[in-house]
Design a protein around this motif. Structure first.
Motif: not given
Length: 112
Positions: A66-88
């Motif tokens: 979750t920490g890694l996916s939140i970091a990726v989401y904050l740095l590169f928003p087009p790569f992950l949706s917010s739902n994918m971050v929460l489901a990870s």
């Protein structure tokens, strides 16, 4: 008679039937059918110890993912949706828990 509560995770496999009619990604819930076998396992001390060990591995791997996916989401928003971050967190935790429990049980059987 004591029964193993871990077997109740297999009830989630029933959601897989919705994948045939409603939404295809729900077919992944059939993976929870693996937990049916735990209805037939007697929960002794070693089993509980293995479940606790596997649960801690699953929890910390989920926190890490979750920490890694939140970091990726904050740095590169087009790569992950917010739902994918929460489901990870959920997906990684359950997967790591299942694999860790399987490995611990196999290691216990090899020692016998």
């Amino acid at each position: 008679m004591k029964f193993n509560k871990l077997g109740f995770l297999s009830i989630l496999a029933l959601l897989g039937f919705l994948g045939f009619t409603v939404h295809r990604p729900l077919l992944g819930f059939f993976g929870f059918a693996y937990y049916l076998r735990y209805f037939f396992v007697t929960p002794d001390e070693m089993f509980r110890h293995n479940v606790r060990k596997a649960a801690s591995i699953g929890f910390f791997s989920g926190v890490w993912a979750t920490g890694l996916s939140i970091a990726v989401y904050l740095l590169f928003p087009p790569f992950l949706s917010s739902n994918m971050v929460l489901a990870s967190c959920y997906v990684v935790s359950v997967f790591c828990f299942t694999i860790a429990l399987l490995v611990l049980e196999m290691k216990e059987q090899w020692e016998d």
